[in-house]
Design a protein around this motif. Structure first.
Motif, mmCIF file in Angstrom:
data_model
loop_
_atom_site.group_PDB
_atom_site.id
_atom_site.type_symbol
_atom_site.label_atom_id
_atom_site.label_comp_id
_atom_site.label_asym_id
_atom_site.label_seq_id
_atom_site.Cartn_x
_atom_site.Cartn_y
_atom_site.Cartn_z
ATOM 1 N N SER A 423 -29.714 38.921 9.634
ATOM 2 C CA SER A 423 -31.083 38.658 9.197
ATOM 3 C C SER A 423 -31.335 37.168 9.204
ATOM 4 O O SER A 423 -30.461 36.373 8.820
ATOM 5 N N VAL A 424 -32.520 36.787 9.629
ATOM 6 C CA VAL A 424 -32.905 35.377 9.616
ATOM 7 C C VAL A 424 -33.045 34.849 8.187
ATOM 8 O O VAL A 424 -33.071 33.642 7.955
ATOM 9 N N TYR A 425 -33.070 35.762 7.220
ATOM 10 C CA TYR A 425 -33.195 35.345 5.822
ATOM 11 C C TYR A 425 -31.842 35.042 5.167
ATOM 12 O O TYR A 425 -31.781 34.704 3.983
ATOM 13 N N THR A 426 -30.756 35.177 5.921
ATOM 14 C CA THR A 426 -29.437 34.827 5.395
ATOM 15 C C THR A 426 -29.237 33.317 5.514
ATOM 16 O O THR A 426 -29.212 32.784 6.631
ATOM 17 N N ASN A 427 -29.132 32.624 4.394
ATOM 18 C CA ASN A 427 -28.872 31.185 4.426
ATOM 19 C C ASN A 427 -27.456 30.909 4.913
ATOM 20 O O ASN A 427 -26.520 31.647 4.593
ATOM 21 N N LEU A 428 -27.288 29.830 5.660
ATOM 22 C CA LEU A 428 -26.013 29.518 6.286
ATOM 23 C C LEU A 428 -25.414 28.226 5.740
ATOM 24 O O LEU A 428 -26.139 27.344 5.268
#
Length: 483
Positions: A423-428
């Motif tokens: 998901s693009v909402y997972t912070n890295l």
């Protein structure tokens, strides 16, 4: 018998003096050899907090009775308390928490009796202190849980529970999340439980355990846990019975044992002769029991319980409408009550049956290894790489290095899958775990892994790596969240 004594820092020397005075008055048949340990030894340049002479003395006597010790802050040195426990493999930390009449708590006022023994694994877990900064943003701590270490402490807990005539022994764990490490500890628990059918053995997730301990502590008897969880839960249990001032500690090993108070050095009251020696005295009583000096232990414990019931107290607890006594006066009151029986939980007095602290001397380190079950095969590798790129860009580069033996199967960040799905909402953060597995499920060797490492290092800094092993058909590695 002769034992080693380390007086400790802060209030250590004065509470140790009070306890040894009680022992002397009761004619405890022990001799004491004082050893140099603690903060002042650190300050003299001994990085482990003890002199070589102290270590030699303790190893020759097999028994250490110690006061609280301070570890200097910000000097890059390990806690002398942890170092001592690990150096001498005192694998089981036993802490007994009981209702003490005269020490008011929420539960004593409600008439709920507490008698809980926490057995904490004392060597492994995150207390190995093996940590690395993988990048300037990412720190890694290694958590070691071993089968031999787990079996050692769990077997001790069951044997102690049997001797105590406990009704229940519980394993606190987090195996629902840490399936390999806590899972191994839990497996060992039930493996040992089969040998003790007379004991009710069950397990409980550690957060649920904490909730139930503060709502129904009287339902627990013996609880065994891994190191970090055991440390936290044992301090929680201390709060149930009045605080760390009433929490004894026994660190038990096959050859050397350490008995100590677990509270701090209280430098703000050091030298004022007002500290409460109860925790150290209870630890000393546990030591006497361990040494077979059961008669001395029972007489002293009954005198302590009688003294507490009588309302005698130091300034940190008790009825504030009654004047408190100092450390020396508290010790004298206990001495004056030798031979008296408390109204609650009097201890039976059995004749001394003294043993020997150290059964034999060791010439080499013991290797603990269990029998391997199933054939071991390497089936892949996790490469922890430093990068601030997006997952797709990393996957594209990694696939170029897979060659004819590997396939890229997963990329995760902080344990959450980000490729091939995510998901693009997972912070890295700037460390990815890139997982390669064998292309055709064929076993790999370490040369294959090193070849991949060298190739991959052309594009990335590799911060760490872990082999993916299998024993038989059982995977010996975890999967990422979302994988």
């Amino acid at each position: 018998m002769k034992i080693a004594v380390a007086k400790g820092d802060g209030i250590g020397p004065e509470i140790m003096e009070a306890v040894l005075k009680i022992f002397e008055a009761n004619k405890v048949p022990l001799e004491y050899e004082v050893v140099d340990m603690g903060k002042w030894v650190f300050d003299k340049g001994f990085s482990n907090g003890m002199t070589p002479e102290a270590q030699q003395t303790i190893e020759s006597l097999g028994m250490l009775f110690k006061g609280p010790m301070e570890t200097p802050k910000g000097k890059g040195v390990k806690s002398v308390n942890v170092t001592a426990r690990k150096t001498w493999n005192t694998f089981a930390n036993k802490r007994v928490f009981q209702t003490l009449h005269g020490v008011d708590t929420v539960f004593s006022k409600a008439g709920i009796p507490i008698d809980i023994t926490v057995v904490r694994e004392n060597i492994e877990d995150t207390y190995g202190g093996i940590e690395h900064m993988l990048t300037h943003d990412v720190a890694l701590s290694r958590r070691f849980i071993t089968r031999p270490g787990s079996m050692q402490v769990i077997r001790y807990a069951f044997e102690m529970a049997k001797q105590k005539k406990a009704k229940r022994i519980s394993c606190g764990h987090k195996a629902n999340i840490m399936k390999l490490t806590d899972g191994l500890f839990l497996d060992c628990f039930y493996e040992v439980a089969k040998e003790y059918p007379e004991l009710k053995a069950d397990d409980i997730i550690v957060d649920d355990l904490c909730m139930k301990l503060v709502t129904r502590p009287d339902t627990f008897d013996v609880v065994v846990l891994t190191n970090l969880q055991g440390d936290i839960v044992s301090d929680l249990c201390a709060g149930l019975v009045g605080g760390l001032g009433f929490a004894p500690s026994a660190n038990v090993g096959d050859h050397i044992s350490i008995f100590e108070a677990v509270h701090g050095t209280a430098p703000d009251i050091a030298g004022k002769n007002i500290a409460n020696p109860t925790a150290l005295l209870l630890s000393g009583i546990s030591m006497l029991q361990h040494l077979g000096l059961t008669e001395n232990a029972a007489i002293i414990e009954n005198a302590l319980l009688y003294t507490l019931e009588s309302g005698v107290h130091t300034g940190d607890f008790g009825d504030k409408s009654k004047a408190s006594v100092n450390t020396t006066e508290f010790a004298n009151a206990i001495i004056g009550n030798f031979g008296k029986q408390p109204a609650h939980n009097p201890k039976p007095v059995f004749p001394n049956q003294p043993g020997t602290p150290t059964p034999f001397k060791l010439k080499e380190n013991a290797m603990m290894e269990s029998k391997e079950v199933g054939n071991e095969n390497i089936v892949g590798v996790d490469m922890f790489i430093e990068s601030n790129e997006q997952p797709l860009a990393i996957a594209t580069k990694c696939q170029r290095h897979a060659g004819v033996k590997f396939k890229l199967v997963n990329i995760s960040n902080r344990g959450t899958q980000v490729w091939p799905t995510g998901s693009v909402y997972t912070n890295l953060v700037n460390v990815y775990n890139v997982r390669f597995e064998s292309l055709d499920g064929e076993p790999l060797n370490q040369q294959d892994i090193l070849g991949l490492y060298v190739s991959l290092s052309g594009n990335f800094k590799i911060a760490s790596s872990e082999l993916l092993n299998m024993w038989g058909d059982k995977k010996a590695y975890s999967v990422a969240a979302g994988q």
